[in-house]
Design an enzyme around this catalytic site. Structure first.
Site, PDB file in Angstrom:
ATOM      1  CG  ASP A 135      10.616  -6.559   3.353  1.00  9.35           C
ATOM      2  OD1 ASP A 135      11.818  -6.590   3.050  1.00  9.35           O
ATOM      3  OD2 ASP A 135       9.685  -6.674   2.522  1.00  9.35           O
TER       4      ASP A 135
ATOM      5  CD  GLU B 220      14.228  -1.747  -1.616  1.00 10.84           C
ATOM      6  OE1 GLU B 220      13.256  -1.621  -2.368  1.00 10.84           O
ATOM      7  OE2 GLU B 220      14.898  -2.808  -1.552  1.00 10.84           O
TER       8      GLU B 220
END
Ligand code: FUB
Length: 324
Positions: free
Chosen positions: A17, A224
Protein backbone atom coordinates in the site's frame (compact mmCIF):
# COMPACT_ATOMS: atom_id res chain seq x y z
CA UNK A 1 5.87 -0.29 -21.87
CA UNK A 2 8.17 0.49 -18.92
CA UNK A 3 9.05 -2.35 -16.52
CA UNK A 4 8.13 -2.12 -12.83
CA UNK A 5 10.89 -2.63 -10.28
CA UNK A 6 10.78 -3.73 -6.66
CA UNK A 7 11.85 -1.05 -4.19
CA UNK A 8 13.29 -3.29 -1.45
CA UNK A 9 15.39 -6.39 -1.96
CA UNK A 10 15.54 -7.79 1.56
CA UNK A 11 14.31 -11.28 2.49
CA UNK A 12 11.21 -11.42 4.71
CA UNK A 13 10.76 -7.64 4.71
CA UNK A 14 7.33 -7.04 3.23
CA UNK A 15 5.72 -3.66 2.62
CA UNK A 16 2.45 -2.83 0.83
CA UNK A 17 0.00 0.00 0.00
CA UNK A 18 2.77 2.53 -0.78
CA UNK A 19 1.77 6.21 -0.44
CA UNK A 20 4.49 8.28 -2.09
CA UNK A 21 5.08 12.03 -1.71
CA UNK A 22 7.77 14.59 -2.37
CA UNK A 23 8.76 16.42 0.81
CA UNK A 24 11.75 18.81 0.88
CA UNK A 25 12.85 17.60 -2.57
CA UNK A 26 13.05 13.92 -1.54
CA UNK A 27 10.73 11.02 -2.28
CA UNK A 28 9.11 9.57 0.86
CA UNK A 29 7.12 6.32 0.80
CA UNK A 30 4.69 5.38 3.56
CA UNK A 31 3.67 1.69 3.24
CA UNK A 32 1.82 -0.84 5.37
CA UNK A 33 4.25 -3.27 7.05
CA UNK A 34 3.14 -6.81 6.25
CA UNK A 35 3.98 -9.61 8.68
CA UNK A 36 3.24 -13.31 8.84
CA UNK A 37 0.99 -13.43 11.90
CA UNK A 38 -0.06 -17.02 11.22
CA UNK A 39 -3.74 -16.04 10.93
CA UNK A 40 -5.68 -17.95 8.24
CA UNK A 41 -6.83 -15.95 5.19
CA UNK A 42 -10.50 -14.84 5.22
CA UNK A 43 -12.79 -12.21 3.62
CA UNK A 44 -12.56 -10.14 6.81
CA UNK A 45 -8.84 -9.56 6.20
CA UNK A 46 -7.81 -10.96 9.61
CA UNK A 47 -4.58 -12.22 8.03
CA UNK A 48 -3.46 -8.58 7.57
CA UNK A 49 -2.42 -8.16 11.22
CA UNK A 50 0.14 -5.40 10.88
CA UNK A 51 1.72 -3.90 14.02
CA UNK A 52 3.81 -0.89 12.92
CA UNK A 53 4.82 1.43 10.10
CA UNK A 54 8.20 2.20 8.54
CA UNK A 55 9.02 5.09 6.19
CA UNK A 56 11.35 4.90 3.20
CA UNK A 57 13.05 7.68 1.24
CA UNK A 58 14.93 8.13 -2.02
CA UNK A 59 16.89 11.10 -3.35
CA UNK A 60 15.63 10.30 -6.84
CA UNK A 61 13.50 7.67 -8.48
CA UNK A 62 16.41 5.43 -9.54
CA UNK A 63 18.34 6.00 -6.32
CA UNK A 64 18.90 3.89 -3.24
CA UNK A 65 15.98 3.31 -0.92
CA UNK A 66 16.63 4.21 2.73
CA UNK A 67 14.57 2.53 5.47
CA UNK A 68 14.17 5.02 8.34
CA UNK A 69 12.86 2.31 10.63
CA UNK A 70 9.71 2.20 12.75
CA UNK A 71 7.81 5.49 12.86
CA UNK A 72 4.68 4.39 14.75
CA UNK A 73 3.69 1.17 16.56
CA UNK A 74 0.28 -0.13 17.49
CA UNK A 75 1.43 -0.34 21.14
CA UNK A 76 1.97 3.45 21.19
CA UNK A 77 -1.53 4.34 19.95
CA UNK A 78 -3.79 5.01 22.96
CA UNK A 79 -7.04 3.74 21.38
CA UNK A 80 -5.55 0.78 19.49
CA UNK A 81 -7.14 -2.59 19.05
CA UNK A 82 -5.44 -4.29 16.11
CA UNK A 83 -4.49 -4.13 12.40
CA UNK A 84 -2.61 -1.08 11.13
CA UNK A 85 -3.74 -0.96 7.52
CA UNK A 86 -3.09 1.58 4.78
CA UNK A 87 -1.85 5.08 5.71
CA UNK A 88 -0.95 8.40 4.11
CA UNK A 89 1.01 11.51 5.13
CA UNK A 90 0.38 15.21 4.46
CA UNK A 91 2.57 18.21 5.25
CA UNK A 92 1.24 21.55 6.48
CA UNK A 93 3.32 24.47 7.80
CA UNK A 94 6.36 22.27 8.47
CA UNK A 95 4.45 19.58 10.37
CA UNK A 96 3.73 16.09 9.05
CA UNK A 97 0.44 14.31 9.67
CA UNK A 98 0.27 10.52 9.38
CA UNK A 99 -3.29 9.29 8.80
CA UNK A 100 -3.76 5.59 9.45
CA UNK A 101 -6.44 2.85 9.42
CA UNK A 102 -6.74 0.95 12.70
CA UNK A 103 -9.35 -1.10 14.54
CA UNK A 104 -10.34 0.05 18.03
CA UNK A 105 -10.84 -2.37 20.92
CA UNK A 106 -14.34 -3.21 19.64
CA UNK A 107 -12.85 -4.31 16.31
CA UNK A 108 -14.26 -1.27 14.50
CA UNK A 109 -12.01 0.51 11.99
CA UNK A 110 -11.43 4.25 12.35
CA UNK A 111 -8.87 6.68 10.99
CA UNK A 112 -6.22 7.96 13.37
CA UNK A 113 -3.73 10.82 13.15
CA UNK A 114 -0.14 11.00 14.39
CA UNK A 115 2.07 14.09 14.13
CA UNK A 116 5.79 14.70 13.59
CA UNK A 117 8.14 17.60 12.84
CA UNK A 118 9.93 15.48 10.22
CA UNK A 119 8.72 13.38 7.29
CA UNK A 120 10.77 10.45 8.58
CA UNK A 121 9.09 10.62 12.01
CA UNK A 122 8.81 9.40 14.68
CA UNK A 123 5.10 10.23 14.81
CA UNK A 124 3.10 10.75 18.02
CA UNK A 125 -0.48 9.53 17.87
CA UNK A 126 -3.43 11.61 19.02
CA UNK A 127 -5.41 10.22 21.97
CA UNK A 128 -8.50 9.33 19.89
CA UNK A 129 -9.44 8.53 16.30
CA UNK A 130 -10.70 11.35 14.08
CA UNK A 131 -14.24 12.13 15.22
CA UNK A 132 -16.82 10.67 12.87
CA UNK A 133 -14.21 8.61 11.00
CA UNK A 134 -14.85 5.02 9.97
CA UNK A 135 -13.58 2.36 7.56
CA UNK A 136 -10.05 2.38 6.09
CA UNK A 137 -7.54 3.64 3.51
CA UNK A 138 -7.13 7.39 4.08
CA UNK A 139 -5.52 9.42 1.30
CA UNK A 140 -4.98 13.16 1.76
CA UNK A 141 -4.82 15.56 -1.17
CA UNK A 142 -3.62 19.16 -0.88
CA UNK A 143 -5.63 21.30 -3.31
CA UNK A 144 -4.36 24.43 -5.04
CA UNK A 145 -6.52 26.62 -2.76
CA UNK A 146 -4.60 25.31 0.28
CA UNK A 147 -7.43 23.06 1.50
CA UNK A 148 -6.71 19.41 2.33
CA UNK A 149 -9.20 16.70 1.42
CA UNK A 150 -9.29 13.18 2.83
CA UNK A 151 -10.60 10.29 0.72
CA UNK A 152 -11.31 7.03 2.53
CA UNK A 153 -13.32 3.81 2.62
CA UNK A 154 -13.04 0.13 1.86
CA UNK A 155 -15.50 -2.75 1.56
CA UNK A 156 -15.65 -6.18 3.27
CA UNK A 157 -12.86 -6.25 5.92
CA UNK A 158 -12.69 -2.46 5.52
CA UNK A 159 -16.27 -2.26 6.92
CA UNK A 160 -17.66 0.45 4.57
CA UNK A 161 -20.82 -1.68 4.04
CA UNK A 162 -21.65 -1.18 7.72
CA UNK A 163 -22.47 2.52 7.14
CA UNK A 164 -25.03 4.63 5.30
CA UNK A 165 -24.99 8.46 5.34
CA UNK A 166 -21.99 8.36 7.74
CA UNK A 167 -23.97 6.41 10.36
CA UNK A 168 -23.49 2.80 11.44
CA UNK A 169 -26.40 0.57 10.44
CA UNK A 170 -27.78 -2.42 12.29
CA UNK A 171 -26.52 -5.11 9.87
CA UNK A 172 -23.77 -4.32 7.38
CA UNK A 173 -24.61 -5.25 3.80
CA UNK A 174 -23.78 -4.20 0.26
CA UNK A 175 -26.54 -2.78 -1.95
CA UNK A 176 -28.28 -5.13 -4.41
CA UNK A 177 -26.50 -5.56 -7.76
CA UNK A 178 -28.85 -3.14 -9.59
CA UNK A 179 -28.60 -0.42 -6.94
CA UNK A 180 -25.93 2.33 -6.95
CA UNK A 181 -22.58 1.10 -5.62
CA UNK A 182 -21.27 2.23 -2.26
CA UNK A 183 -18.94 5.20 -2.70
CA UNK A 184 -15.59 6.18 -1.26
CA UNK A 185 -15.92 9.24 1.01
CA UNK A 186 -14.29 12.66 0.87
CA UNK A 187 -14.14 15.37 3.52
CA UNK A 188 -12.24 18.64 3.84
CA UNK A 189 -9.88 18.61 6.85
CA UNK A 190 -9.93 21.15 9.68
CA UNK A 191 -7.26 23.88 9.82
CA UNK A 192 -5.33 21.96 12.48
CA UNK A 193 -5.41 18.83 10.23
CA UNK A 194 -6.70 16.67 13.10
CA UNK A 195 -10.42 16.35 12.29
CA UNK A 196 -12.94 16.52 9.48
CA UNK A 197 -14.12 20.08 8.80
CA UNK A 198 -17.38 18.78 7.33
CA UNK A 199 -19.53 15.67 7.03
CA UNK A 200 -17.91 13.20 4.61
CA UNK A 201 -19.54 13.22 1.16
CA UNK A 202 -19.86 10.46 -1.43
CA UNK A 203 -17.17 10.24 -4.13
CA UNK A 204 -19.59 9.52 -6.94
CA UNK A 205 -18.27 7.56 -9.93
CA UNK A 206 -20.49 7.70 -13.01
CA UNK A 207 -20.31 6.10 -16.45
CA UNK A 208 -19.94 8.15 -19.66
CA UNK A 209 -23.74 8.74 -19.67
CA UNK A 210 -23.67 10.16 -16.16
CA UNK A 211 -25.22 7.10 -14.47
CA UNK A 212 -23.74 6.10 -11.08
CA UNK A 213 -21.89 2.77 -11.27
CA UNK A 214 -23.98 -0.09 -9.91
CA UNK A 215 -23.06 -2.30 -6.94
CA UNK A 216 -23.05 -5.35 -9.23
CA UNK A 217 -20.53 -3.76 -11.60
CA UNK A 218 -17.59 -5.45 -9.87
CA UNK A 219 -15.13 -4.69 -12.69
CA UNK A 220 -15.57 -0.92 -12.25
CA UNK A 221 -17.13 -0.03 -8.91
CA UNK A 222 -15.10 1.32 -5.97
CA UNK A 223 -13.85 -1.21 -3.40
CA UNK A 224 -10.86 0.37 -1.54
CA UNK A 225 -7.48 2.15 -1.97
CA UNK A 226 -8.49 5.74 -2.85
CA UNK A 227 -5.93 8.09 -4.39
CA UNK A 228 -6.32 11.54 -5.94
CA UNK A 229 -3.95 13.36 -8.27
CA UNK A 230 -4.27 16.27 -10.66
CA UNK A 231 -3.08 16.14 -14.26
CA UNK A 232 -3.55 18.87 -16.85
CA UNK A 233 -6.18 20.66 -14.76
CA UNK A 234 -8.30 17.54 -14.17
CA UNK A 235 -8.74 15.51 -10.98
CA UNK A 236 -8.04 11.79 -11.25
CA UNK A 237 -9.64 9.59 -8.59
CA UNK A 238 -8.08 6.11 -8.65
CA UNK A 239 -8.99 3.03 -6.62
CA UNK A 240 -9.05 -0.76 -6.42
CA UNK A 241 -12.05 -2.86 -7.48
CA UNK A 242 -11.15 -5.40 -4.77
CA UNK A 243 -12.58 -8.79 -5.69
CA UNK A 244 -11.93 -8.20 -9.42
CA UNK A 245 -8.41 -6.89 -8.64
CA UNK A 246 -8.20 -3.90 -11.01
CA UNK A 247 -6.72 -0.49 -10.29
CA UNK A 248 -9.10 1.89 -12.08
CA UNK A 249 -9.54 5.63 -12.45
CA UNK A 250 -12.22 8.22 -13.04
CA UNK A 251 -11.82 11.91 -13.95
CA UNK A 252 -13.56 14.96 -12.45
CA UNK A 253 -13.46 18.74 -12.52
CA UNK A 254 -12.98 19.32 -8.79
CA UNK A 255 -11.86 17.36 -5.70
CA UNK A 256 -15.43 16.41 -4.76
CA UNK A 257 -16.33 14.94 -8.15
CA UNK A 258 -18.45 13.49 -9.62
CA UNK A 259 -15.82 11.46 -11.45
CA UNK A 260 -16.41 9.83 -14.82
CA UNK A 261 -15.08 6.27 -15.08
CA UNK A 262 -12.25 5.96 -17.64
CA UNK A 263 -10.55 2.58 -17.42
CA UNK A 264 -7.89 0.38 -15.90
CA UNK A 265 -4.50 1.69 -14.73
CA UNK A 266 -3.08 -1.67 -13.63
CA UNK A 267 -4.40 -5.11 -14.54
CA UNK A 268 -4.44 -7.67 -11.67
CA UNK A 269 -1.18 -8.42 -9.89
CA UNK A 270 -0.14 -11.63 -8.14
CA UNK A 271 -1.94 -11.53 -4.76
CA UNK A 272 -5.51 -10.59 -3.84
CA UNK A 273 -5.08 -6.89 -3.08
CA UNK A 274 -3.91 -4.12 -5.35
CA UNK A 275 -3.14 -0.67 -3.98
CA UNK A 276 -1.16 2.31 -5.18
CA UNK A 277 -0.20 5.96 -5.24
CA UNK A 278 0.54 8.22 -8.19
CA UNK A 279 3.08 11.03 -8.00
CA UNK A 280 4.89 13.40 -10.35
CA UNK A 281 8.67 13.38 -10.01
CA UNK A 282 10.77 15.74 -12.15
CA UNK A 283 8.16 15.97 -14.91
CA UNK A 284 7.42 12.23 -15.12
CA UNK A 285 4.59 10.34 -13.44
CA UNK A 286 5.02 7.16 -11.41
CA UNK A 287 2.73 4.43 -10.11
CA UNK A 288 3.81 2.99 -6.76
CA UNK A 289 2.04 -0.30 -6.07
CA UNK A 290 2.64 -3.82 -4.74
CA UNK A 291 2.39 -7.50 -5.57
CA UNK A 292 2.99 -10.83 -3.83
CA UNK A 293 5.51 -12.36 -6.26
CA UNK A 294 8.55 -12.27 -3.91
CA UNK A 295 6.63 -14.09 -1.14
CA UNK A 296 5.60 -16.83 -3.56
CA UNK A 297 2.04 -15.48 -3.90
CA UNK A 298 1.19 -15.07 -0.20
CA UNK A 299 -1.48 -12.41 -0.39
CA UNK A 300 -0.68 -10.97 3.06
CA UNK A 301 3.08 -10.62 2.33
CA UNK A 302 3.43 -7.96 -0.34
CA UNK A 303 6.37 -6.08 -1.88
CA UNK A 304 6.44 -2.50 -3.12
CA UNK A 305 7.09 -1.68 -6.77
CA UNK A 306 7.32 1.41 -8.92
CA UNK A 307 6.81 1.95 -12.65
CA UNK A 308 6.49 5.00 -14.87
CA UNK A 309 2.89 5.89 -15.68
CA UNK A 310 2.18 7.22 -19.15
CA UNK A 311 -0.71 9.28 -20.50
CA UNK A 312 -2.22 9.36 -23.96
CA UNK A 313 -2.67 12.69 -25.75
CA UNK A 314 -6.29 12.89 -24.55
CA UNK A 315 -5.32 12.57 -20.88
CA UNK A 316 -6.29 8.91 -20.52
CA UNK A 317 -3.78 6.61 -18.81
CA UNK A 318 -2.00 3.77 -20.64
CA UNK A 319 -2.93 0.51 -18.90
CA UNK A 320 0.01 -1.25 -17.21
CA UNK A 321 0.22 -5.04 -17.09
CA UNK A 322 0.20 -6.19 -13.46
CA UNK A 323 1.37 -9.67 -14.43
CA UNK A 324 -1.22 -11.51 -12.29
O1 FUB B 1 -2.99 -3.54 3.71
C1 FUB B 1 -4.26 -3.86 4.25
C2 FUB B 1 -5.32 -3.55 3.28
O2 FUB B 1 -5.13 -4.31 2.08
C3 FUB B 1 -5.37 -2.13 2.79
O3 FUB B 1 -5.85 -1.22 3.73
C4 FUB B 1 -6.21 -2.34 1.58
O4 FUB B 1 -6.29 -1.26 0.72
C5 FUB B 1 -5.55 -3.55 0.98
O5 FUB B 1 -4.42 -3.21 0.21
Amino acid sequence: MKKARYLIDKPNHYMADPSAHIFNGKIYIYPSHDIDAGIPENDNGDHFDMRDYHVFSMDDIDGEVTDHGVILSVKDIPWAGRQLWDSDVAEKDGKYYLYFSLKDRNDVFHIGVAVSDKPEGPFIAESHPMLGSYSIDPCVYKADDGNYYMYFGGLWGGQLQRYRNNKAIECGHEPADDEPALCAKVAKLSDDMLEFAEEPRDVLIVDKDGNPLKAGDHDRRFFEASWLHKYNGKYYFSYSTGNTHFLCYAIGDNPYGPFVYQGVILSPVVGWTTHHSIVEIKGKWYLFHHDSVPSGGKTWLRSMKVVELEYNEDGTIKTIDGGG
